[in-house]
Write an enzyme that holds these catalytic residues in place. Sequence first.
Site, PDB file in Angstrom:
ATOM      1  N   LYS A 161      41.384  45.709  40.368  1.00  0.00           N
ATOM      2  CA  LYS A 161      40.445  45.558  41.489  1.00  0.00           C
ATOM      3  C   LYS A 161      41.161  45.702  42.833  1.00  0.00           C
ATOM      4  CE  LYS A 161      38.402  41.573  40.881  1.00  0.00           C
ATOM      5  NZ  LYS A 161      39.017  41.035  39.655  1.00  0.00           N
ATOM      6  N   GLU A 187      41.311  33.162  48.274  1.00  0.00           N
ATOM      7  CA  GLU A 187      42.468  33.854  47.713  1.00  0.00           C
ATOM      8  C   GLU A 187      43.594  32.855  47.430  1.00  0.00           C
ATOM      9  OE1 GLU A 187      43.469  37.489  47.481  1.00  0.00           O
ATOM     10  OE2 GLU A 187      41.320  37.548  47.159  1.00  0.00           O
ATOM     11  N   ARG A 188      44.347  33.091  46.377  1.00  0.00           N
ATOM     12  CA  ARG A 188      45.575  32.328  46.163  1.00  0.00           C
ATOM     13  C   ARG A 188      46.582  32.757  47.233  1.00  0.00           C
ATOM     14  NH1 ARG A 188      43.573  34.178  41.448  1.00  0.00           N
ATOM     15  NH2 ARG A 188      42.903  32.631  39.913  1.00  0.00           N
TER      16      ARG A 188
END
Length: 459
Positions: A161, A187-188
């Site tokens: 992705k 998001e990490r």
Amino acid sequence: MNNLQAKEKIGIISEVHGPVVVIECTRLPPIRQALCTCFDHSAYLFEVHQHLDERHIRAITLHGTAGLSRGMVVFDTGAPLQIPVTKECLGRLLNVFGEPLDGLPALAHEAFRNIHAKPLPLSEAIGMSGILETGIKVIDLLCPFVKGGKTGLFGGAGVGKTVLVMEFIHAVSAIHKGVSVFAGVGERIREAHELWREMQQAGVMSDTLMVFGQMDESPGVRFRVALSALTYAEYLRDTLQKEVLFVVDNVFRFVQAGSEISSLLGRMPATVGYQPTLTTEVAELEDRILSTRQGAITSVQAVYVPADDMTDPAVSAILSHLDTTVILSRDQASKGIYPAVDPLRSSSKLMDRQTLGDRHYDVAQNVREHLARYRELEDIIAMLGLEELSELDRKVVMRARKLQRYLTQPFAVLSQHAKQSGASVPLEQTLTDCEGFLAGLYDDLSEEQCYMRGSMQTL
């Protein structure tokens, strides 16, 4: 925000429940109003979500809650959350408040914009205006992007992705001379850092703005970061009058943040535990992604599918707003077919003769028929062998396998890692090549000669 003395005192904190704060007010501020308090020389922002009675409100914190206590004085900022906007925002990495995360000075802003702005009036918005070419063969041929439309990128972890998103950003910058806004929702921190570095190495960061609300932050931040990024996209559309690509990764985390807030506010959950306001919240974000006569916003949204269930209420709510659905398949990735787009499950609202024209429509349908027939025959081939098929089916399978490999291609953003220069193929050339495959012009070629290349003209 720092000069709290100039702001009106509105009340004091009476309760703190994790990210939810109950404030006793002298007057009730409007829903979505931004309030603030000061602790340890830092401003803490709240967003009003509920009126409990004539004197009390419930607000969600937009910062960490460490240090908050009962009795702290709360001030009214006089408006909903506002972010600074400027044409110099490109190339920057910002948070939900428009503050820098890249270690560079704060934006020298020209104005402030409300992140809760209303959608454009229908009289000013324009509809979809044809195909947005990406140079990615499988997408331009079988599930073309709609200029000014919304595309969903459905897939699990590790199917490509992020790489595909980076290639879209590269294509908009290189082919259409446009700009991109990336919203990292939940998001990490590691992923955000890697993506930022890869965008710099790929040379696309100068035409990109990245806005992050990271996984360790308050649900209020993760819930609003997509709106902050969209506000920047609207500003760039209106001022630069260019093609703006608005990328959201991941819309499902936006829904999750809304679900957290709904539970914290004490609302009764609805279907499968989601918030009762699910469809409204998704629509508030999606309905602002519009194009005008001056510029267009085209959106690409990565969507996580829980347990691969496309009927999940969150996925269904997002799907109803999309023009193109691109489904990334782990099965394709396991065969080494990248981009790992499933050509039979991906679709676009533009797939009709009137929009695409007879040639594109016919080629796309023929390619899809060949790939579908090959998938039907795969089990028979595995059990009995290719020799047991009729001559016509053998020919279809042979061409379908070559088409499957032809629809792979090397990406420009991976050229440093793959030691292979990226390939961007114009749609016209893709159609010519596919016509050649369908007509048998490339029957003598091996499958390896069709794999990971640009156009067939470079043979």
